[in-house]
Scaffold this active site. Structure first.
Site, PDB file in Angstrom:
ATOM      1  N   LYS A 181      79.421  69.802  45.903  1.00 49.85           N
ATOM      2  CA  LYS A 181      80.269  70.326  44.831  1.00 49.85           C
ATOM      3  C   LYS A 181      80.765  71.733  45.187  1.00 49.85           C
ATOM      4  CE  LYS A 181      78.957  66.743  42.319  1.00 49.85           C
ATOM      5  NZ  LYS A 181      79.821  65.582  42.051  1.00 49.85           N
ATOM      6  N   TRP A 206      73.169  61.721  34.897  1.00 54.52           N
ATOM      7  CA  TRP A 206      72.271  62.145  35.971  1.00 54.52           C
ATOM      8  C   TRP A 206      70.924  62.584  35.415  1.00 54.52           C
ATOM      9  CZ3 TRP A 206      74.080  59.827  39.802  1.00 54.52           C
ATOM     10  CH2 TRP A 206      75.461  59.707  39.977  1.00 54.52           C
ATOM     11  N   ASP A 225      68.265  70.591  38.099  1.00 54.36           N
ATOM     12  CA  ASP A 225      69.258  69.975  38.971  1.00 54.36           C
ATOM     13  C   ASP A 225      70.548  70.769  38.804  1.00 54.36           C
ATOM     14  OD1 ASP A 225      71.194  68.457  40.217  1.00 54.36           O
ATOM     15  OD2 ASP A 225      70.782  66.604  39.116  1.00 54.36           O
TER      16      ASP A 225
END
Length: 355
Positions: A191, A100, A167
């Site tokens: 999440k 990511w 992030d």
């Protein structure tokens, strides 16, 4: 009972599911479903207001920051961040710690100059780089705090004088942070915060129009802030369920309380990985994630057998990502210690079966 170790969308508390399911039939005694209620209605405006207040309260967000509920996931933020923060002649600094982080840098390179300050790709992202230099002339520094695929986590914010963007998609609300140390925090909700569909952005107001670019309004943070996250139709249901989940977190004692639970859960599982001769962790010990525990077997040929046993014991979602192999147990906020113990018991059962 299923024990859900899936990496996302995440496990949520049962009481949140129950409240959400009732609202699908009748939201707040309106006679309408939350799925059909107008996002301009007073009832939903109150939902957005409460969700924003809960984020501020649980994360101790200081004055001078805006809370945004956007769409497009973290992947859209990979582009929105440089569009809003990176001037035409500027440079952004990125830390490469996994898939990511790599994708975030790749998108930023389409918009402007990017410098990778360090990478752990040389060891399949099994550690967090240390002792790197962040250029003082960078427009901002970007890093990913938790790497879901590789099981590593950054527990201390890297020191720099330039604006810092993080992030936090997979560890937001799982541990205490000092929001004032960051200039922009973004996180896909799926999440720890709520269901897929909404993205949380916490942005310092000083960053609005920092890039000097003329942007389409839908990609402009200030446009969303001025519209109260309603520039376009928001993800109504995702915001509502996030509000329910944040209420649940507050009732448990907030982020500080859940952090202590997460520490205990991670310790129980890592202790078994380190003790059990059939398993070994893949991440550097000092960088082990509390959210995503990655491990393999000393004898890879036995992995399919362990997965079969796990399935029999109602353990769901523990197969590792193809980049690492083996197993990954995602142990987000709502996962209980009883589920951790069920996994540990299965690991011990496997050991006893092969003695």
């Amino acid at each position: 009972m299923k024990h859900n170790f899936g990496a996302g969308p995440c496990i949520l508390p049962q009481e949140v599911f129950q409240e959400a399911s009732q609202a699908v039939i009748d939201f707040n005694n309106t006679g309408l479903s939350i799925l059909e209620i107008s996002h301009r209605s007073k009832e939903f405006e109150e939902v957005v207001k409460e969700t924003e207040q809960l984020v501020k309260e649980l994360l101790n967000v200081p004055m001078g920051y805006s809370i945004l509920f956007l769409q497009g996931g973290a992947s859209q933020q990979f582009a929105m961040v440089p569009l809003n923060l990176l001037p035409e002649n500027g440079k952004a600094a990125y830390l490469d710690t996994g898939v990511w982080a790599t994708k975030a840098a790749k998108e930023a390179k389409k918009i402007g100059q990017v410098e990778i300050v360090a990478s752990s790709g040389d060891q399949n992202y099994s550690y967090i780089p240390k002792n790197y230099q962040i250029p003082s002339d960078a427009s901002y520094f970007h890093f990913t705090s938790n790497n879901t695929i590789y099981g590593t986590e950054v527990f201390e914010k890297p020191q720099t004088s330039v604006p810092t963007v993080v992030d936090m998609s997979s560890d937001i609300l799982s541990r205490s942070i000092d929001v004032s140390q960051y200039d922009l925090i973004y996180a896909g909700a799926q999440k720890n915060m709520g269901p897929a569909g909404v993205t949380l952005v916490i942005i310092k107001d000083d960053l609005f129009h920092k890039s000097g670019r003329t942007l389409p309004s839908i990609f402009d943070y200030e446009a969303h802030a001025k519209a109260g996250s309603m520039y376009n139709t928001p993800p109504v249901f995702s915001i509502f369920v996030s509000m329910l989940n944040l209420r649940w977190l507050k009732a448990k004692g907030g982020v500080e309380a859940i952090e202590q639970e997460n520490i205990i859960k991670a310790r129980i599982l890592y202790d078994e990985i380190d003790r059990n001769p059939f398993f070994k962790g893949t991440a550097a010990v000092e960088d082990r994630s509390r959210m995503n525990v990655t491990f393999v077997m000393d004898t890879p040929e036995l992995e399919a057998e362990f997965l079969a046993l796990a399935k029999e014991r109602n353990l769901v979602g523990i197969k590792g990502h193809r980049s690492v192999g083996g197993f990954r147990a995602s142990i987000y906020n709502a996962l209980t210690i009883s589920s951790i113990n069920a996994l540990v018991d299965t690991m011990r059962e496997f050991e006893e079966n092969h003695q």
